[in-house]
Scaffold this motif. Structure first.
Motif, PDB file in Angstrom:
ATOM      1  N   ALA A  19       4.622   5.667 -10.773  1.00  0.00           N
ATOM      2  CA  ALA A  19       5.168   4.336 -10.506  1.00  0.00           C
ATOM      3  C   ALA A  19       4.618   3.779  -9.193  1.00  0.00           C
ATOM      4  N   GLY A  20       4.510   4.632  -8.166  1.00  0.00           N
ATOM      5  CA  GLY A  20       3.973   4.189  -6.875  1.00  0.00           C
ATOM      6  C   GLY A  20       2.534   3.709  -6.985  1.00  0.00           C
ATOM      7  N   GLN A  21       1.730   4.454  -7.717  1.00  0.00           N
ATOM      8  CA  GLN A  21       0.329   4.063  -7.894  1.00  0.00           C
ATOM      9  C   GLN A  21       0.209   2.746  -8.669  1.00  0.00           C
ATOM     10  N   LEU A  22       1.032   2.577  -9.688  1.00  0.00           N
ATOM     11  CA  LEU A  22       0.992   1.347 -10.480  1.00  0.00           C
ATOM     12  C   LEU A  22       1.479   0.141  -9.672  1.00  0.00           C
ATOM     13  N   VAL A  59      15.403   8.880 -12.143  1.00  0.00           N
ATOM     14  CA  VAL A  59      15.684   8.841 -10.701  1.00  0.00           C
ATOM     15  C   VAL A  59      14.406   8.621  -9.902  1.00  0.00           C
ATOM     16  N   GLY A  60      13.299   9.230 -10.351  1.00  0.00           N
ATOM     17  CA  GLY A  60      12.021   9.086  -9.643  1.00  0.00           C
ATOM     18  C   GLY A  60      11.538   7.651  -9.576  1.00  0.00           C
ATOM     19  N   GLU A  98       0.797  -1.221   0.000  1.00  0.00           N
ATOM     20  CA  GLU A  98       0.000   0.000   0.000  1.00  0.00           C
ATOM     21  C   GLU A  98       0.834   1.277   0.000  1.00  0.00           C
ATOM     22  N   LEU A  99       2.172   1.122   0.054  1.00  0.00           N
ATOM     23  CA  LEU A  99       3.022   2.309   0.125  1.00  0.00           C
ATOM     24  C   LEU A  99       2.835   3.213  -1.097  1.00  0.00           C
ATOM     25  N   GLY A 100       2.564   2.591  -2.261  1.00  0.00           N
ATOM     26  CA  GLY A 100       2.380   3.383  -3.472  1.00  0.00           C
ATOM     27  C   GLY A 100       1.222   4.359  -3.364  1.00  0.00           C
ATOM     28  N   ARG A 101       0.202   3.985  -2.580  1.00  0.00           N
ATOM     29  CA  ARG A 101      -0.968   4.846  -2.400  1.00  0.00           C
ATOM     30  C   ARG A 101      -0.573   6.187  -1.771  1.00  0.00           C
ATOM     31  N   TYR A 102       0.460   6.126  -0.935  1.00  0.00           N
ATOM     32  CA  TYR A 102       0.905   7.341  -0.252  1.00  0.00           C
ATOM     33  C   TYR A 102       2.095   7.993  -0.965  1.00  0.00           C
ATOM     34  N   ALA A 103       2.532   7.351  -2.060  1.00  0.00           N
ATOM     35  CA  ALA A 103       3.679   7.888  -2.786  1.00  0.00           C
ATOM     36  C   ALA A 103       3.369   9.274  -3.354  1.00  0.00           C
ATOM     37  N   GLY A 104       2.084   9.510  -3.696  1.00  0.00           N
ATOM     38  CA  GLY A 104       1.704  10.820  -4.211  1.00  0.00           C
ATOM     39  C   GLY A 104       1.952  11.909  -3.185  1.00  0.00           C
ATOM     40  N   LYS A 163       9.747  -4.536 -10.142  1.00  0.00           N
ATOM     41  CA  LYS A 163      11.077  -4.586 -10.760  1.00  0.00           C
ATOM     42  C   LYS A 163      11.131  -3.829 -12.077  1.00  0.00           C
ATOM     43  N   ARG A 164      10.055  -3.894 -12.856  1.00  0.00           N
ATOM     44  CA  ARG A 164      10.053  -3.226 -14.162  1.00  0.00           C
ATOM     45  C   ARG A 164      10.334  -1.727 -14.027  1.00  0.00           C
ATOM     46  N   TYR A 165       9.903  -1.138 -12.903  1.00  0.00           N
ATOM     47  CA  TYR A 165      10.122   0.293 -12.707  1.00  0.00           C
ATOM     48  C   TYR A 165      11.568   0.580 -12.299  1.00  0.00           C
TER      49      TYR A 165
END
Length: 530
Positions: A335-338, A386-387, A145-151, A346-348
């Motif tokens: 990338a976080g949301q995906l 880098v992002g 769920e970390l990607g949800r907060y990546a924004g 890994k693809r990111y």
């Protein structure tokens, strides 16, 4: 195993924070992150003016950046270890308090020597904030769920990085404020963060008898510091192949070897050596070092390039950094949301590393004649790469270690990334100073001895004081030397791509760090459960 289910459910369930509670806790955390980001970015466009006012040299220019990175790098493992043993909330507030002290000293500094000392204090505080923010997020939020907060994280990072150079440029260009406010402006934000964290951050306290490995901490700090000091002085104060190099490198490596021996026998090591038996941790660590060298080593001198080569004001130089930051912000958020949606990461990493290499190669072509549009495109490409790469390296490592090693794994990655960045800034700063002196001597000829930045001088030039012919030559010199820096840094980005290819992708956990730790402790308490 069945006997452990009720205990796990109760303990884990009790530790689960709602989305609202997480967002409230993140408020203070993000303000603290904003402060630590602001510390490094707000001063970027002010450095030429600071150096001119305090009569500093090109070496001092590099050291104002390096000292903070050095202090941050050397203390990150200690902060990370203490996070596994003591209250994370108290430690974050302590690190912010140190940052306030360092900022006040820097803002009131009478000379470059005191400024360098204040940057050390700032670096210690920033080291705590850098390590602990990621650790606390992992404790509250499951990797999936970390990607949800990546924004949110990306927005704060972007705003802090974008606002920093702009604020710094405006402060420098405003006569009744000046560059000293580049340091003082972080104080109210730090105090606000301390207040918010006290009100909103609530994590389970770790209560157990502990013994900090102070000898290991001392040896690691001394060894790393010796190598980093050498990397900033070699090629400038003495030759790369010299007795001083042999003494400092040999001494630094001897201290680090002794640190490894001490850590292997310590009950509570600062850097648990067994953590490197984990393939993912080892590979992400190597990649973090290489990313640090390539990114920090190259980009930290861009503000100087904008002002000294392109002749821009500090405020305009701040605006010129926007493309890279926007590229980083957009790519990290998307990338976080995906990753949250599909669970694949890994693809990111691979794509980000590849794009970073392209960005470095493009920036290696810049000179004093490069158009702003073309430069913006190159910087945006680097930011996008880098992002996608930096934060996801940490995610991959955190996902692959036991919960009780989250602090150690996170701090190890942060430590080595910072060390790579510090070595990159120091070494490439020495290369830049050497190339500027050499090119100035070649192009200025008889004028070199009397021109700032010319032969026999490492002083950063004041462009307004130079006659027109000399000004054009100095601008060309800094443009050429900066492009060469990115070319030197590119191989490190290529190696980072190679390393990332060997990282194995594993499914992301759906439990937070605290929940995983509770489950691990419950399983360990039942004979035969593991």
């Amino acid at each position: 195993m069945t006997a452990t289910v009720p205990a796990e459910t109760t303990k884990v369930g009790a530790g689960r924070m709602s989305r609202r509670e997480v967002l409230q806790a993140l408020s203070g955390l993000m303000v603290g992150m904003f402060v630590s980001i602001l510390a490094s970015t707000v001063v970027a466009n002010a450095l030429p003016r600071i150096i001119a006012d305090l009569n500093g040299t090109q070496t001092v220019y590099t050291w104002i950046v390096t000292t903070e990175l050095l202090a941050m790098t050397a203390t990150v493992p200690l902060w990370g270890k203490m996070a596994d043993l003591y209250s994370k909330k108290l430690l974050i507030q302590l690190s912010l308090g140190l940052f306030v002290i360092g900022s006040l000293i820097a803002g009131l500094t009478p000379n470059v020597e005191v400024l360098l000392v204040s940057r050390v204090v700032q670096g210690i505080g920033a080291g705590g904030m850098t390590a602990l923010a990621t650790i606390v997020m992992a404790a509250m939020i499951p990797p999936r769920e970390l990607g949800r907060y990546a924004g949110i994280f990306g927005a704060v990072f972007g705003v802090g990085t974008i606002a920093g150079p702009l604020i710094g440029g405006v402060l420098v260009d405003t006569s009744w404020l000046g560059w000293r406010w580049c340091f003082l402006i972080g104080v109210p934000f730090s105090l606000l963060s301390i207040f918010l964290l006290q009100r909103t951050l609530h994590l389970p306290a770790t209560r157990r008898k502990v013994k900090i490995d102070w000898l290991g901490a001392l040896l690691i700090t001394a060894g790393v510091s010796t190598v980093l000091v050498w990397s900033s002085l070699a090629g400038n104060k003495f030759a790369w192949a010299s007795g001083w190099t042999a003494l400092m490198v040999g001494g630094g490596l001897a201290l680090l070897a002794l640190a490894v021996w001490v850590e292997s026998r310590a009950a509570e090591p600062i850097v648990p050596l067994e953590i490197f038996r984990n393939r993912t941790v080892s590979l992400t660590t190597v990649a973090s070092i290489l990313v640090g060298v390539a990114m920090f080593g190259g980009t930290v001198f861009l503000s100087q390039y904008f002002q000294l080569s392109l002749g821009k004001s500090p405020t305009v130089a701040g605006l010129m950094s926007l493309p890279m930051i926007l590229g980083l912000l957009v790519s990290s958020t998307v990338a976080g949301q995906l990753i949250t949606k599909y669970g694949r990461w890994k693809r990111y990493l691979v794509t980000g590393a590849a794009v970073m290499v392209v960005g470095m190669l493009l920036l290696a072509t810049i000179d004093a004649e490069t158009s702003v549009v073309l430069l913006s495109v190159y910087m945006a490409v680097l930011g996008i790469g880098v992002g996608m790469l930096m934060q996801n390296l940490v995610l991959a490592a955190q996902n692959d270690v036991p919960a009780h090693e989250l602090g150690a794994a996170t701090s190890v990655l942060t430590f080595f990334r910072s060390m790579g960045g510090t070595i990159g800034v120091s070494a490439l700063g020495a290369v830049l100073a050497n190339r500027v002196a050499t090119l100035s001597a070649e192009k200025l000829g008889p004028l070199a001895g009397g021109a700032p930045g010319g032969e026999g001088s490492t002083e950063v030039p004041d462009l307004s004081a130079l006659p027109e012919p000399v000004l054009r030559i100095i601008q060309d010199v800094y443009g050429t030397a900066t492009g060469e820096l990115f070319l030197v840094a590119t191989p490190f980005a290529v190696l980072a791509l190679v390393v990332v290819l060997f990282i194995r992708e594993k499914p992301l956990h759906t439990l937070s760090g605290d929940e995983r730790r509770a489950r691990e402790e419950a399983a360990a308490a039942v004979p035969g459960a593991h």
